[in-house]
Scaffold this motif. Structure first.
Motif, mmCIF file in Angstrom:
data_model
loop_
_atom_site.group_PDB
_atom_site.id
_atom_site.type_symbol
_atom_site.label_atom_id
_atom_site.label_comp_id
_atom_site.label_asym_id
_atom_site.label_seq_id
_atom_site.Cartn_x
_atom_site.Cartn_y
_atom_site.Cartn_z
ATOM 1 N N GLY A 200 -5.487 -2.015 -62.966
ATOM 2 C CA GLY A 200 -4.438 -1.683 -63.928
ATOM 3 C C GLY A 200 -4.520 -0.233 -64.348
ATOM 4 O O GLY A 200 -5.482 0.480 -64.024
ATOM 5 N N THR A 201 -3.507 0.174 -65.110
ATOM 6 C CA THR A 201 -3.489 1.523 -65.683
ATOM 7 C C THR A 201 -4.329 1.542 -66.962
ATOM 8 O O THR A 201 -5.044 2.492 -67.242
ATOM 9 C CB THR A 201 -2.031 1.930 -65.998
ATOM 10 N N PHE A 202 -4.201 0.478 -67.752
ATOM 11 C CA PHE A 202 -4.928 0.324 -69.024
ATOM 12 C C PHE A 202 -4.681 1.514 -69.955
ATOM 13 O O PHE A 202 -5.605 2.057 -70.560
ATOM 14 C CB PHE A 202 -6.439 0.095 -68.768
ATOM 15 N N ARG B 256 3.726 5.504 -57.832
ATOM 16 C CA ARG B 256 4.368 4.192 -57.938
ATOM 17 C C ARG B 256 5.388 4.180 -59.077
ATOM 18 O O ARG B 256 5.805 3.110 -59.556
ATOM 19 C CB ARG B 256 3.337 3.067 -58.043
ATOM 20 N N LYS C 95 5.190 5.178 -62.241
ATOM 21 C CA LYS C 95 4.740 4.974 -63.626
ATOM 22 C C LYS C 95 4.481 6.368 -64.204
ATOM 23 O O LYS C 95 3.402 6.934 -64.031
ATOM 24 C CB LYS C 95 3.468 4.117 -63.611
ATOM 25 N N GLU D 30 -8.489 3.496 -58.526
ATOM 26 C CA GLU D 30 -7.521 3.128 -57.479
ATOM 27 C C GLU D 30 -6.626 4.335 -57.219
ATOM 28 O O GLU D 30 -5.921 4.791 -58.108
ATOM 29 C CB GLU D 30 -6.676 1.925 -57.911
ATOM 30 N N LYS E 146 -6.344 -1.911 -52.187
ATOM 31 C CA LYS E 146 -6.848 -3.224 -52.630
ATOM 32 C C LYS E 146 -7.531 -3.960 -51.486
ATOM 33 O O LYS E 146 -8.613 -4.526 -51.669
ATOM 34 C CB LYS E 146 -5.711 -4.061 -53.238
ATOM 35 N N GLY F 7 -2.273 -10.004 -63.948
ATOM 36 C CA GLY F 7 -1.375 -10.656 -64.906
ATOM 37 C C GLY F 7 -0.146 -11.278 -64.262
ATOM 38 O O GLY F 7 0.258 -10.913 -63.154
ATOM 39 N N ASP G 22 2.876 -10.965 -64.779
ATOM 40 C CA ASP G 22 4.047 -10.133 -64.481
ATOM 41 C C ASP G 22 4.100 -9.787 -62.992
ATOM 42 O O ASP G 22 5.123 -9.317 -62.503
ATOM 43 C CB ASP G 22 4.068 -8.853 -65.347
ATOM 44 N N TRP G 23 3.017 -10.051 -62.280
ATOM 45 C CA TRP G 23 2.925 -9.724 -60.849
ATOM 46 C C TRP G 23 2.999 -10.960 -59.955
ATOM 47 O O TRP G 23 2.716 -10.861 -58.754
ATOM 48 C CB TRP G 23 1.617 -8.979 -60.581
ATOM 49 N N ARG H 289 0.261 -13.401 -68.918
ATOM 50 C CA ARG H 289 0.317 -12.148 -69.654
ATOM 51 C C ARG H 289 0.361 -12.457 -71.152
ATOM 52 O O ARG H 289 0.988 -13.430 -71.565
ATOM 53 C CB ARG H 289 1.603 -11.444 -69.215
ATOM 54 N N THR H 290 -0.296 -11.630 -71.960
ATOM 55 C CA THR H 290 -0.252 -11.818 -73.408
ATOM 56 C C THR H 290 1.098 -11.336 -73.941
ATOM 57 O O THR H 290 1.509 -10.202 -73.670
ATOM 58 C CB THR H 290 -1.394 -11.024 -74.091
ATOM 59 N N ILE I 234 2.763 -7.665 -76.739
ATOM 60 C CA ILE I 234 2.076 -6.363 -76.782
ATOM 61 C C ILE I 234 2.121 -5.708 -75.403
ATOM 62 O O ILE I 234 2.000 -6.377 -74.388
ATOM 63 C CB ILE I 234 0.608 -6.486 -77.285
HETATM 64 N N1 C2G Z 1 -1.493 -7.346 -69.244
HETATM 65 C C1 C2G Z 1 -1.487 -8.566 -69.907
HETATM 66 N N2 C2G Z 1 -0.795 -8.703 -71.089
HETATM 67 C C2 C2G Z 1 -0.114 -7.659 -71.605
HETATM 68 C C3 C2G Z 1 -0.114 -6.420 -70.958
HETATM 69 C C4 C2G Z 1 -0.826 -6.285 -69.754
HETATM 70 O O1 C2G Z 1 -2.101 -9.552 -69.448
HETATM 71 N N3 C2G Z 1 0.561 -7.834 -72.752
HETATM 72 C C5 C2G Z 1 -2.226 -7.222 -67.972
HETATM 73 C C6 C2G Z 1 -1.321 -6.910 -66.788
HETATM 74 O O2 C2G Z 1 -0.677 -8.090 -66.340
HETATM 75 C C7 C2G Z 1 -2.312 -6.345 -65.791
HETATM 76 C C8 C2G Z 1 -3.339 -5.637 -66.711
HETATM 77 O O3 C2G Z 1 -3.134 -6.150 -68.028
HETATM 78 O O4 C2G Z 1 -2.979 -7.388 -65.102
HETATM 79 C C9 C2G Z 1 -3.147 -4.126 -66.704
HETATM 80 O O5 C2G Z 1 -1.799 -3.851 -67.030
HETATM 81 P P1 C2G Z 1 -1.220 -2.378 -66.841
HETATM 82 O O6 C2G Z 1 -2.111 -1.389 -67.459
HETATM 83 O O7 C2G Z 1 0.216 -2.396 -67.218
HETATM 84 O O8 C2G Z 1 -1.360 -2.098 -65.276
HETATM 85 P P2 C2G Z 1 -0.376 -2.581 -64.112
HETATM 86 O O9 C2G Z 1 0.729 -1.595 -63.933
HETATM 87 O O10 C2G Z 1 0.015 -4.009 -64.332
HETATM 88 O O11 C2G Z 1 -1.353 -2.463 -62.853
HETATM 89 O O12 C2G Z 1 -2.766 -1.489 -59.018
HETATM 90 C C10 C2G Z 1 -2.296 -1.561 -60.313
HETATM 91 C C11 C2G Z 1 -2.004 -2.967 -60.608
HETATM 92 O O13 C2G Z 1 -1.452 -3.535 -59.451
HETATM 93 C C12 C2G Z 1 -1.037 -3.181 -61.710
#
Ligand code: C2G
Length: 130
Positions: free
Chosen positions: A8-10, A44, A46, A72, A78, A93, A95-96, A114-115, A118
């Motif tokens: 993730g980006t985090f 990508r 972002k 990454e 991956k 998460g 969303d993917w 996903r939470t 937030i």
């Molecule tokens: N996440 C979550 N709940 C949220 C926000 C984010 O569970 N409210 C999870 C996302 O689903 C992801 C992780 O936190 O698994 C990191 O989210 P991001 O920082 O948005 O990164 P993302 O763009 O989802 O990275 O190679 C990169 C990854 O494929 C995707």
């Protein structure tokens, strides 16, 4: 030993990230967290990430939930990481959902809920970051 990886980006590390890492961690014994480089996020699409790679890595490390943190840097990494680190489970998460099914040729793929309520986008808005 079961090895788990997530990515993730985090940006602006928040509760959703923390919960995701906690649950990914529970899927095995060793959690590797891949943090996206600035250039990879640019590539990508972002483009509005608020924190530098160093800050984002620092936050993931400070959570105490990652056994190992890697960067990454490119599309296709991956598969290479899963092979290089002998990964058993890829977690990400919900969303993917579906987007990483191609990794099932290499390891188990788990989508975690996903939470709600937030996101980094919301936090950037609150902080006036645009
Ligand atoms: N996440 C979550 N709940 C949220 C926000 C984010 O569970 N409210 C999870 C996302 O689903 C992801 C992780 O936190 O698994 C990191 O989210 P991001 O920082 O948005 O990164 P993302 O763009 O989802 O990275 O190679 C990169 C990854 O494929 C995707």
């Amino acid at each position: 030993m079961t090895r788990v990886i997530t990515y993730g980006t985090f940006d602006l590390f928040h509760e959703g990230h923390r919960r995701l890492l906690e649950r990914a961690r529970e899927l095995g014994d060793h959690l590797i967290v891949g943090v996206t480089s600035d250039a990879y996020d640019d590539s990508r699409g972002k483009l509005n990430v608020a924190q530098s790679l160093v800050e984002r890595i620092r936050n993931v490390t400070a959570s105490g939930l990652a056994d190992e943190v890697i960067v990454e840097e490119y599309e296709g990494q991956k598969i290479h990481d899963i092979q290089r680190y002998a990964v058993d489970v890829f977690a990400i998460g919900s969303d993917w959902v579906g987007k990483f099914d191609y990794l099932r040729d290499y390891c188990d793929v788990v989508y975690l809920d996903r939470t709600k309520g937030i996101s980094s986008t919301k936090l950037r808005e609150v902080n006036g970051g645009g």
